[in-house]
Motif scaffolding. Structure first.
Motif, PDB file in Angstrom:
ATOM      1  N   THR B  19      -3.390  -9.279   4.795  1.00  0.00           N
ATOM      2  CA  THR B  19      -3.260 -10.675   4.556  1.00  0.00           C
ATOM      3  C   THR B  19      -4.615 -10.733   3.089  1.00  0.00           C
ATOM      4  N   SER B  20      -5.524 -10.221   3.073  1.00  0.00           N
ATOM      5  CA  SER B  20      -6.422 -10.207   2.709  1.00  0.00           C
ATOM      6  C   SER B  20      -5.804  -8.967   1.081  1.00  0.00           C
ATOM      7  N   ALA B  21      -4.797  -8.703   1.529  1.00  0.00           N
ATOM      8  CA  ALA B  21      -4.327  -7.618  -0.151  1.00  0.00           C
ATOM      9  C   ALA B  21      -2.960  -8.824  -0.564  1.00  0.00           C
ATOM     10  N   SER B  22      -2.378  -9.194   0.195  1.00  0.00           N
ATOM     11  CA  SER B  22      -1.151  -9.810  -0.525  1.00  0.00           C
ATOM     12  C   SER B  22      -1.863 -11.140  -1.080  1.00  0.00           C
ATOM     13  N   PHE B  23      -3.051 -11.790  -0.223  1.00  0.00           N
ATOM     14  CA  PHE B  23      -3.438 -13.274  -0.848  1.00  0.00           C
ATOM     15  C   PHE B  23      -4.592 -13.170  -2.299  1.00  0.00           C
ATOM     16  N   ALA B  24      -5.216 -11.897  -2.191  1.00  0.00           N
ATOM     17  CA  ALA B  24      -6.058 -11.709  -3.698  1.00  0.00           C
ATOM     18  C   ALA B  24      -4.782 -11.366  -4.857  1.00  0.00           C
ATOM     19  N   THR B  25      -3.417 -10.408  -4.225  1.00  0.00           N
ATOM     20  CA  THR B  25      -3.305 -10.335  -4.880  1.00  0.00           C
ATOM     21  C   THR B  25      -1.700 -11.469  -5.776  1.00  0.00           C
ATOM     22  N   ILE B  49      -3.829  -0.460   1.522  1.00  0.00           N
ATOM     23  CA  ILE B  49      -2.608  -0.641   1.474  1.00  0.00           C
ATOM     24  C   ILE B  49      -2.355  -1.501  -0.209  1.00  0.00           C
ATOM     25  N   MET B  50      -3.843  -1.485  -0.843  1.00  0.00           N
ATOM     26  CA  MET B  50      -3.620  -1.828  -2.294  1.00  0.00           C
ATOM     27  C   MET B  50      -3.623  -1.041  -3.076  1.00  0.00           C
ATOM     28  N   GLY B  51      -3.339   0.580  -2.797  1.00  0.00           N
ATOM     29  CA  GLY B  51      -2.291   1.477  -3.953  1.00  0.00           C
ATOM     30  C   GLY B  51      -3.637   2.554  -4.785  1.00  0.00           C
ATOM     31  N   CYS B  52      -4.570   2.083  -3.924  1.00  0.00           N
ATOM     32  CA  CYS B  52      -6.128   2.313  -5.289  1.00  0.00           C
ATOM     33  C   CYS B  52      -6.922   4.218  -4.760  1.00  0.00           C
ATOM     34  N   GLU B  53      -5.896   3.882  -3.242  1.00  0.00           N
ATOM     35  CA  GLU B  53      -6.897   4.687  -2.073  1.00  0.00           C
ATOM     36  C   GLU B  53      -7.582   6.183  -3.231  1.00  0.00           C
ATOM     37  N   LEU B  74     -16.067  -1.515  -8.946  1.00  0.00           N
ATOM     38  CA  LEU B  74     -14.444  -2.105  -9.416  1.00  0.00           C
ATOM     39  C   LEU B  74     -13.710  -1.680  -9.237  1.00  0.00           C
ATOM     40  N   ILE B  75     -12.463  -1.221  -9.356  1.00  0.00           N
ATOM     41  CA  ILE B  75     -11.380  -0.718  -8.770  1.00  0.00           C
ATOM     42  C   ILE B  75     -10.670  -1.597  -9.374  1.00  0.00           C
ATOM     43  N   LYS B  76     -10.057  -1.755 -10.594  1.00  0.00           N
ATOM     44  CA  LYS B  76      -8.604  -2.318 -11.526  1.00  0.00           C
ATOM     45  C   LYS B  76      -8.099  -1.830 -10.637  1.00  0.00           C
ATOM     46  N   ASP B  77      -6.891  -3.741 -10.422  1.00  0.00           N
ATOM     47  CA  ASP B  77      -5.558  -3.007  -9.824  1.00  0.00           C
ATOM     48  C   ASP B  77      -4.670  -2.562 -11.215  1.00  0.00           C
ATOM     49  N   LYS B  78      -3.336  -1.448 -10.956  1.00  0.00           N
ATOM     50  CA  LYS B  78      -2.521  -1.036 -11.810  1.00  0.00           C
ATOM     51  C   LYS B  78      -1.809  -2.282 -12.278  1.00  0.00           C
ATOM     52  N   THR B  79      -1.089  -2.635 -11.722  1.00  0.00           N
ATOM     53  CA  THR B  79      -0.062  -4.261 -11.591  1.00  0.00           C
ATOM     54  C   THR B  79      -0.772  -5.613 -12.781  1.00  0.00           C
ATOM     55  N   SER B 221       2.909  -1.602   3.046  1.00  0.00           N
ATOM     56  CA  SER B 221       1.444  -0.554   3.008  1.00  0.00           C
ATOM     57  C   SER B 221       1.705   1.248   2.446  1.00  0.00           C
ATOM     58  N   ASN B 222       2.957   1.621   3.655  1.00  0.00           N
ATOM     59  CA  ASN B 222       2.971   2.993   2.682  1.00  0.00           C
ATOM     60  C   ASN B 222       2.848   3.233   1.229  1.00  0.00           C
ATOM     61  N   ALA B 223       3.782   2.370   1.516  1.00  0.00           N
ATOM     62  CA  ALA B 223       3.993   2.731  -0.325  1.00  0.00           C
ATOM     63  C   ALA B 223       2.837   2.290  -1.183  1.00  0.00           C
ATOM     64  N   GLY B 224       1.370   1.958  -0.408  1.00  0.00           N
ATOM     65  CA  GLY B 224       0.565   1.087  -1.393  1.00  0.00           C
ATOM     66  C   GLY B 224       0.174   0.079  -2.512  1.00  0.00           C
ATOM     67  N   THR B 225       2.024  -1.223  -2.252  1.00  0.00           N
ATOM     68  CA  THR B 225       2.092  -2.368  -2.939  1.00  0.00           C
ATOM     69  C   THR B 225       2.703  -3.240  -2.412  1.00  0.00           C
TER      70      THR B 225
END
Ligand SMILES: Nc1ncnc2c1ncn2[C@@H]1O[C@H](COP(=O)(O)OP(=O)(O)OP(=O)(O)O)[C@@H](O)[C@H]1O
Ligand SMILES: [Mg+2]
Lengths: 226, 270
Positions: B19-25, B49-53, B74-79, B221-225
Motif C-alpha cells: 500500500t505504501s508503495a502504490s500510495f506514494a507512487t 517493491i519500489m524497484g530501487c534495491e 534519498l533515492i530518486k524514483d526512475k519513472t 512486486s517481483n518486477a519492482g513496479t
C-alpha cells in the motif's frame, strides 16, 4: 467502611498463589490495583510470603482473619479481624488446583449502601482494543462501542450505547447494586462487585442483543432488554 | 505544508508495504512531491517493491546517525523524479531509531518542500511502529478481512488516538482511513472472510479503499513496479481510486462484489 475482599488461600504453594494473583491483576488491573484485602487461609501457610505475594499484585492488605494466621499477624503489624459473617458465596467456575483466591470470585463483603453517586463520566469515542477506562467513584456512559480487548471499569453502573465486545467491570469498589447495560451484548468478560463471568459462560439467547447484567443473590444474571 | 501519512496495521503481512508503495507512487503520478520511508529496520522491503534495491547506498539509520545527509540517502524514483525513497537499514537494530532522529528527518523533509511523507510502518506495536505513527497527520490503517487483522487494527486505532504527538500537543486528532486489502468477494459470499460491512462496523472509521486479492500484486512486486502503475490490474485500479479519494475526488468503490463472468468473456478467454 471500605468494601473489603477476603482472600482465602487453599494452598501453601506461594508461587501458585502469586501466579494466580498476577493473572487476576492482568485480567482486571483497574480492579485489583488498590483493592483492600483481608487474608484468610484454609491451610497452614507462611504469612510473610503470602502477604508479599498479595501485595505484589497491587492489593492493599488491611488485616488477617482466622486461627492459622493470627499467630504471625502481630509480628507483621497486621490487625486480626473477625471472620466474615456473610453467607459464603460459592466460587464460580471450577476451583483449580487449590488456588487463591477462589478461582473466579473474590468474596466481597457486602458494602454498606454506598452514598448516592453524583458524578458520571461520558465517552463518545470507540474504546479500542488495549485501551482501559476507569470511572472512579462514578457511573460510566459510552455512546459508542467497546471493542474486543478493551476494558471499561466503573465504581458505579456502566451504560454502553453500542456493542460490548470487550470487558466491562461495574461496581469495581464493591457496589453489588451496580449494573451493566449495553445495546449489543458480545462481551469477553463482565463483572460486578468482583463476581465475574467470561465469554465461555455467556452463551445465551441474549448474545448480540441489548442486555443488562446484575447481581442476584451473589450470582451474575444476564437479561435481555428488548 | 508537508503532510505525514503513516501506513500501519498492527498485524504483519497484511499489505502495508504494498500500500505504501502504490500510495506514494499514485501521489507522485499526480504531481505531488513525495518521500516514502521504510521504518522496518532490519527487514528491507520497500526498496524491493519500489524497484530501487540495487541503488541503495545510504539508509534511514545512516541519516539519523549523521553518517549521511538526507539528500545523499534519498533515492530518486526512475519513472517519477518527484518521488523519493528512504530505505531501511538491513544491518542495524531497531534501537537505532530514536524519536529525535526521526523528528529531525521529518523536519528536514518539510524544509525540502515535500508535499507528502509516507511512513511504511513495521508490524507490531513496538518502537518502530510507534515512531512511524508518532508524528503523523493522517493514517492509512491496512486491514485484511479476517478477525485477527481487524482486532489488531482496532488496537492500532487506540494507539493513534492516544500515543501520538498530536494527542500530546492537544492538536486535532489524526485523520484515520481504512484500507481493506486482499478482499475476495467470492470468499466473503461463502462466509470464509469478513465482509466490508463487518469490518467497517467493528472499526468505525471511513473506508478509503478496498483492494482486491490479486495475483498482479505479487507479480508487480517481483518486477519492482508498484501495482498502481499497471492500469490493467484490478488491484492497480483500486489503488488509483484510493489515491484519488485521498485527494478529495469522489469515486465509487469497485471490486467489492462478485463479478459475474458473461458468456462472451469466457469465450474470449477473458
Ligand atoms: N491485494 C493483494 N493481493 C494479493 N496479495 C497481496 C495483496 N496485497 C499484498 N499482498 C501480498 O501479501 C504479502 C505481504 O504484503 P506486504 O509486504 O505489503 O505486507 P506488510 O504489511 O508490509 O508486511 P510486514 O508486516 O511484514 O511489513 C506480499 O507477498 C504481497 O505480495
Ligand atoms: Mg512491510
Amino acid at each position: 467502611m471500605l468494601p473489603v475482599t477476603r482472600i482465602n488461600a487453599t494452598t501453601d504453594d506461594l508461587a501458585a498463589i502469586q501466579a494466580q494473583l498476577e493473572s487476576m491483576a492482568r485480567q482486571m488491573p483497574a480492579m485489583v490495583q488498590g483493592m483492600t484485602a483481608v487474608l484468610e487461609t484454609s491451610v497452614p501457610v507462611s504469612l510473610a510470603g503470602y502477604l508479599s505475594a498479595v501485595r505484589s499484585s497491587g492489593m492493599k492488605v488491611v488485616g488477617v482473619s482466622g486461627a492459622l494466621l493470627e499467630a504471625d499477624a502481630a509480628g507483621l503489624g497486621l490487625p486480626v479481624l473477625p471472620a466474615d459473617t456473610g453467607a459464603a458465596k460459592p466460587a464460580r467456575g471450577a476451583a483449580q488446583t487449590a488456588s487463591v483466591p477462589q478461582s473466579a470470585a473474590p468474596e466481597t463483603v457486602p458494602a454498606p449502601a454506598p452514598a448516592a453517586r453524583t458524578s458520571s463520566r461520558l465517552i463518545a469515542d470507540p474504546i479500542r482494543g488495549g485501551q482501559q477506562i476507569y470511572a472512579r467513584g462514578a457511573d460510566l456512559t459510552i455512546t459508542h462501542q467497546v471493542g474486543a480487548g478493551a476494558e471499561v471499569v466503573a465504581d458505579g453502573n456502566i451504560h454502553i450505547y453500542g456493542r460490548l465486545a470487550g470487558r466491562a467491570i461495574a461496581g469495581a469498589d464493591g457496589d453489588t447494586q451496580a449494573r451493566i447495560f449495553c445495546r449489543r451484548f458480545e462481551p469477553e468478560l463482565v463483572a460486578i462487585a468482583g463476581v465475574y463471568a467470561v465469554a465461555e459462560q455467556l452463551h445465551g439467547e441474549w448474545l448480540g442483543k441489548p442486555a443488562q447484567v446484575f447481581l442476584q443473590d451473589g450470582t451474575l444474571k444476564v437479561e435481555r432488554l428488548d | 505544508m508537508t503532510k505525514i501519512v503513516v501506513v500501519t496495521s498492527g498485524k504483519g503481512g497484511v499489505g502495508k508495504t504494498t500500500t505504501s508503495a502504490s500510495f506514494a507512487t499514485g501521489l507522485a503520478q499526480r504531481g505531488k512531491k513525495v518521500a516514502v520511508i521504510d521504518f522496518d529496520v532490519g527487514l528491507r522491503n520497500l526498496d524491493l517493491i519500489m524497484g530501487c534495491e540495487r541503488r541503495v547506498v545510504f539508509d534511514f539509520v545512516n541519516v539519523i546517525q549523521g553518517e549521511a545527509s538526507l539528500r545523499q540517502a534519498l533515492i530518486k524514483d526512475k519513472t517519477f523524479p518527484n518521488l523519493h525513497i528512504l530505505a531501511a537499514s538491513q544491518t542495524r537494530d531497531k534501537e537505532a531509531l530514536t524519536p529525535e532522529g526521526v523528528e529531525k528527518v521529518l523536519n528536514d523533509l518539510r524544509s525540502e518542500g515535500f508535499d507528502y511523507v509516507v511512513c511504511d510502518s513495521p508490524a507490531g506495536i513496538e518502537r518502530g511502529a510507534h515512531l512511524a505513527m508518532y508524528f503523523a497527520d493522517e493514517a492509512l490503517v491496512v486491514t485484511n478481512p479476517e478477525v485477527s487483522s481487524v482486532r489488531d487494527s482496532d488496537r492500532v486505532l487506540g494507539l493513534l488516538a492516544s500515543k501520538t504527538r498530536r494527542v500530546e500537543r492537544n492538536e486535532a486528532r489524526i485523520k484515520e482511513h481504512l484500507v481493506l486489502t486482499r478482499y475476495n468477494p467470492a470468499r466473503v459470499l461463502k462466509g470464509e472472510m469478513l465482509s466490508l460491512e463487518d469490518v467497517t462496523e467493528i472499526l468505525a472509521i471511513p473506508v478509503l479503499g478496498v483492494i482486491p486479492e490479486s495475483t498482479a500484486v505479487l507479480n508487480s512486486s517481483n518486477a519492482g513496479t508498484p501495482v498502481i502503475t499497471l492500469p490493467d490490474a484490478d488491484a492497480g485500479q483500486a489503488y488509483d481510486d484510493l489515491v484519488s479519494r485521498f485527494l478529495g475526488e469522489d469515486r465509487p468503490l469497485r471490486f467489492t462484489t462478485v463479478e459475474k463472468k458473461g458468456l462472451f468473456s469466457k469465450w474470449l478467454g477473458g
